[in-house]
Design an enzyme around this catalytic site. Structure first.
Site, PDB file in Angstrom:
ATOM      1  N   LYS A 146     -30.333 -20.506   0.060  1.00 13.96           N
ATOM      2  CA  LYS A 146     -30.612 -20.652   1.493  1.00 13.96           C
ATOM      3  C   LYS A 146     -31.799 -19.779   1.941  1.00 13.96           C
ATOM      4  O   LYS A 146     -32.502 -20.125   2.891  1.00 13.96           O
ATOM      5  CB  LYS A 146     -29.350 -20.311   2.304  1.00 13.96           C
ATOM      6  CG  LYS A 146     -28.201 -21.302   2.072  1.00 13.96           C
ATOM      7  CD  LYS A 146     -28.593 -22.709   2.480  1.00 13.96           C
ATOM      8  CE  LYS A 146     -27.446 -23.691   2.393  1.00 13.96           C
ATOM      9  NZ  LYS A 146     -27.834 -25.052   2.777  1.00 13.96           N
TER      10      LYS A 146
ATOM     11  N   TYR B 205     -25.606 -18.994  -3.482  1.00 10.85           N
ATOM     12  CA  TYR B 205     -25.757 -19.682  -2.193  1.00 10.85           C
ATOM     13  C   TYR B 205     -26.829 -18.994  -1.333  1.00 10.85           C
ATOM     14  O   TYR B 205     -27.691 -19.654  -0.747  1.00 10.85           O
ATOM     15  CB  TYR B 205     -24.405 -19.680  -1.477  1.00 10.85           C
ATOM     16  CG  TYR B 205     -24.362 -20.459  -0.187  1.00 10.85           C
ATOM     17  CD1 TYR B 205     -24.317 -21.851  -0.192  1.00 10.85           C
ATOM     18  CD2 TYR B 205     -24.341 -19.803   1.047  1.00 10.85           C
ATOM     19  CE1 TYR B 205     -24.267 -22.571   1.002  1.00 10.85           C
ATOM     20  CE2 TYR B 205     -24.288 -20.515   2.237  1.00 10.85           C
ATOM     21  CZ  TYR B 205     -24.241 -21.896   2.208  1.00 10.85           C
ATOM     22  OH  TYR B 205     -24.203 -22.593   3.388  1.00 10.85           O
TER      23      TYR B 205
HETATM   24  P1  NAP Z   1     -19.522 -29.952   4.000  1.00  9.33           P
HETATM   25  O1  NAP Z   1     -18.481 -30.199   5.033  1.00  9.33           O
HETATM   26  O2  NAP Z   1     -19.107 -29.377   2.689  1.00  9.33           O
HETATM   27  O3  NAP Z   1     -20.299 -31.340   3.752  1.00  9.33           O
HETATM   28  C1  NAP Z   1     -21.380 -31.378   2.872  1.00  9.33           C
HETATM   29  C2  NAP Z   1     -21.666 -32.822   2.521  1.00  9.33           C
HETATM   30  O4  NAP Z   1     -22.778 -32.835   1.603  1.00  9.33           O
HETATM   31  C3  NAP Z   1     -20.498 -33.500   1.821  1.00  9.33           C
HETATM   32  O5  NAP Z   1     -20.274 -34.778   2.353  1.00  9.33           O
HETATM   33  C4  NAP Z   1     -20.955 -33.554   0.379  1.00  9.33           C
HETATM   34  O6  NAP Z   1     -20.464 -34.663  -0.359  1.00  9.33           O
HETATM   35  C5  NAP Z   1     -22.458 -33.705   0.547  1.00  9.33           C
HETATM   36  N1  NAP Z   1     -23.168 -33.374  -0.686  1.00  9.33           N
HETATM   37  C6  NAP Z   1     -22.874 -32.391  -1.569  1.00  9.33           C
HETATM   38  N2  NAP Z   1     -23.742 -32.420  -2.599  1.00  9.33           N
HETATM   39  C7  NAP Z   1     -24.586 -33.453  -2.353  1.00  9.33           C
HETATM   40  C8  NAP Z   1     -25.680 -34.000  -3.069  1.00  9.33           C
HETATM   41  N3  NAP Z   1     -26.061 -33.502  -4.251  1.00  9.33           N
HETATM   42  N4  NAP Z   1     -26.335 -35.057  -2.534  1.00  9.33           N
HETATM   43  C9  NAP Z   1     -25.938 -35.580  -1.362  1.00  9.33           C
HETATM   44  N5  NAP Z   1     -24.903 -35.128  -0.652  1.00  9.33           N
HETATM   45  C10 NAP Z   1     -24.218 -34.067  -1.143  1.00  9.33           C
HETATM   46  O7  NAP Z   1     -20.684 -28.999   4.533  1.00  9.33           O
HETATM   47  P2  NAP Z   1     -21.031 -28.495   6.027  1.00  9.33           P
HETATM   48  O8  NAP Z   1     -20.157 -27.350   6.320  1.00  9.33           O
HETATM   49  O9  NAP Z   1     -21.072 -29.655   6.956  1.00  9.33           O
HETATM   50  O10 NAP Z   1     -22.500 -27.898   5.793  1.00  9.33           O
HETATM   51  C11 NAP Z   1     -23.656 -28.706   5.908  1.00  9.33           C
HETATM   52  C12 NAP Z   1     -24.878 -27.837   5.596  1.00  9.33           C
HETATM   53  O11 NAP Z   1     -24.912 -26.703   6.458  1.00  9.33           O
HETATM   54  C13 NAP Z   1     -24.889 -27.291   4.174  1.00  9.33           C
HETATM   55  O12 NAP Z   1     -26.216 -27.241   3.677  1.00  9.33           O
HETATM   56  C14 NAP Z   1     -24.349 -25.895   4.340  1.00  9.33           C
HETATM   57  O13 NAP Z   1     -24.767 -25.037   3.317  1.00  9.33           O
HETATM   58  C15 NAP Z   1     -24.941 -25.513   5.686  1.00  9.33           C
HETATM   59  N6  NAP Z   1     -24.176 -24.463   6.372  1.00  9.33           N
HETATM   60  C16 NAP Z   1     -22.870 -24.639   6.718  1.00  9.33           C
HETATM   61  C17 NAP Z   1     -22.187 -23.603   7.352  1.00  9.33           C
HETATM   62  C18 NAP Z   1     -20.746 -23.721   7.764  1.00  9.33           C
HETATM   63  O14 NAP Z   1     -20.213 -22.739   8.309  1.00  9.33           O
HETATM   64  N7  NAP Z   1     -20.076 -24.851   7.575  1.00  9.33           N
HETATM   65  C19 NAP Z   1     -22.840 -22.385   7.607  1.00  9.33           C
HETATM   66  C20 NAP Z   1     -24.166 -22.238   7.235  1.00  9.33           C
HETATM   67  C21 NAP Z   1     -24.829 -23.284   6.616  1.00  9.33           C
HETATM   68  P3  NAP Z   1     -19.084 -34.543  -1.173  1.00  9.33           P
HETATM   69  O15 NAP Z   1     -18.032 -34.694  -0.161  1.00  9.33           O
HETATM   70  O16 NAP Z   1     -19.135 -35.674  -2.157  1.00  9.33           O
HETATM   71  O17 NAP Z   1     -19.114 -33.200  -1.830  1.00  9.33           O
END
Ligand code: NAP
Length: 247
Positions: A159, A155
């Site tokens: 990133k 990861y």
């Molecule tokens: P999340 O709740 O896990 O949602 C991610 C979404 O992306 C899900 O709807 C998932 O679909 C979809 N997805 C996964 N693989 C995909 C693909 N190949 N093509 C299209 N869509 C896809 O994530 P989040 O927490 O909102 O995070 C969003 C972004 O911010 C990510 O890039 C994550 O790495 C980054 N981020 C998050 C955090 C945090 O604390 N949450 C911190 C730092 C960075 P499915 O439901 O089908 O899997």
């Protein structure tokens, strides 16, 4: 925010979490949002809820790591809406394991979505922004790309790679009027972080100067700002939205 009304905006991974909140925020700002996600039912629900509020949103199934599918999707958005103004490259996944236990499959899966998917979408969209000499691309990185994190070799590699690509594209695309920035979220309350055991969550929150997790809407507002005319001289930046964890 200035200049978002009527903009055509693609948000990937918009079925839930930060992507969903971002799709909502852009729609509230008057943009035409195309909410795309692997999870077709989830993204349909997001678009339906926005449409029910009289806002403009469409849903599409998209796997960002599938080149042919991504190309067809981007072409279809342009054909339907005439142009693409903003890409929020938000889709991302985790498959955590320590260095000793991480498998090739876990490494490749995360790199494929987080790094290659971001590349594929940016390449397809930038090609269509270039002739119009305008556009904004915003990539989801993470605070862990800046300081590393236990159990996240794959990861963190993905990133950190997103930050590198952001800077390359900012340099390459600036002359075409396309701005490229990254957001490095800290610890955000979404399904992704709900997988973390409560004890670990407590420990992590204790290290945050603001002493709490972020809400997805607090990321959405930064995505909207970076896409707007209010950020017209910002490119190649990595904006931390982490409650002060990295400073
Ligand atoms: P999340 O709740 O896990 O949602 C991610 C979404 O992306 C899900 O709807 C998932 O679909 C979809 N997805 C996964 N693989 C995909 C693909 N190949 N093509 C299209 N869509 C896809 O994530 P989040 O927490 O909102 O995070 C969003 C972004 O911010 C990510 O890039 C994550 O790495 C980054 N981020 C998050 C955090 C945090 O604390 N949450 C911190 C730092 C960075 P499915 O439901 O089908 O899997």
């Amino acid at each position: 925010m200035r200049g978002l009304k009527d903009k055509v905006v693609i948000v990937t991974g918009a079925g839930r979490g930060i992507g969903r909140a971002t799709a909502e925020r852009f729609a509230e700002e008057g943009a035409v949002v195309v909410a795309a996600d692997l999870d077709e039912a989830g993204v349909r629900e997001v678009a339906d809820a926005l449409q029910a509020r009289g806002l403009r949103a469409h849903a599409a199934r998209l796997d960002v790591a599938d080149r042919e599918g991504a190309r067809a999707f981007v072409a279809a958005v342009e054909a339907e809406h005439g142009r693409i103004d903003v890409l929020v490259n938000n889709a991302g996944i985790l498959a955590d394991a320590t260095l000793a236990k991480l498998t090739d499959e876990q490494f490749e899966r995360v790199l494929r979505v987080n790094l290659q998917g971001t590349f594929v979408m940016a390449q397809e969209v930038a090609a269509r922004m270039k002739p119009r000499k305008a556009g904004a691309i915003i990539n989801a990185s993470s605070v862990v790309a800046l300081y590393g994190n236990f159990g996240q070799t794959n990861y963190v590699a993905s990133k950190a790679g997103v930050i590198g690509m952001t800077r390359v594209w900012a340099r390459e695309l600036g002359k075409d009027g396309i701005r490229v920035n990254a957001v490095a979220p800290g610890f955000v309350e979404t399904d992704m972080t709900r997988q973390i055991p409560p004890k670990v969550t407590e420990m992590l929150v204790a290290k945050v100067p603001l002493q709490r997790m972020a809400q997805a809407s607090e990321l959405a507002s930064v995505y909207a700002f970076l896409a707007s005319d209010d950020a017209s001289y910002i490119t190649g930046a990595v904006i931390s939205v982490d409650g002060g964890v990295v400073m």
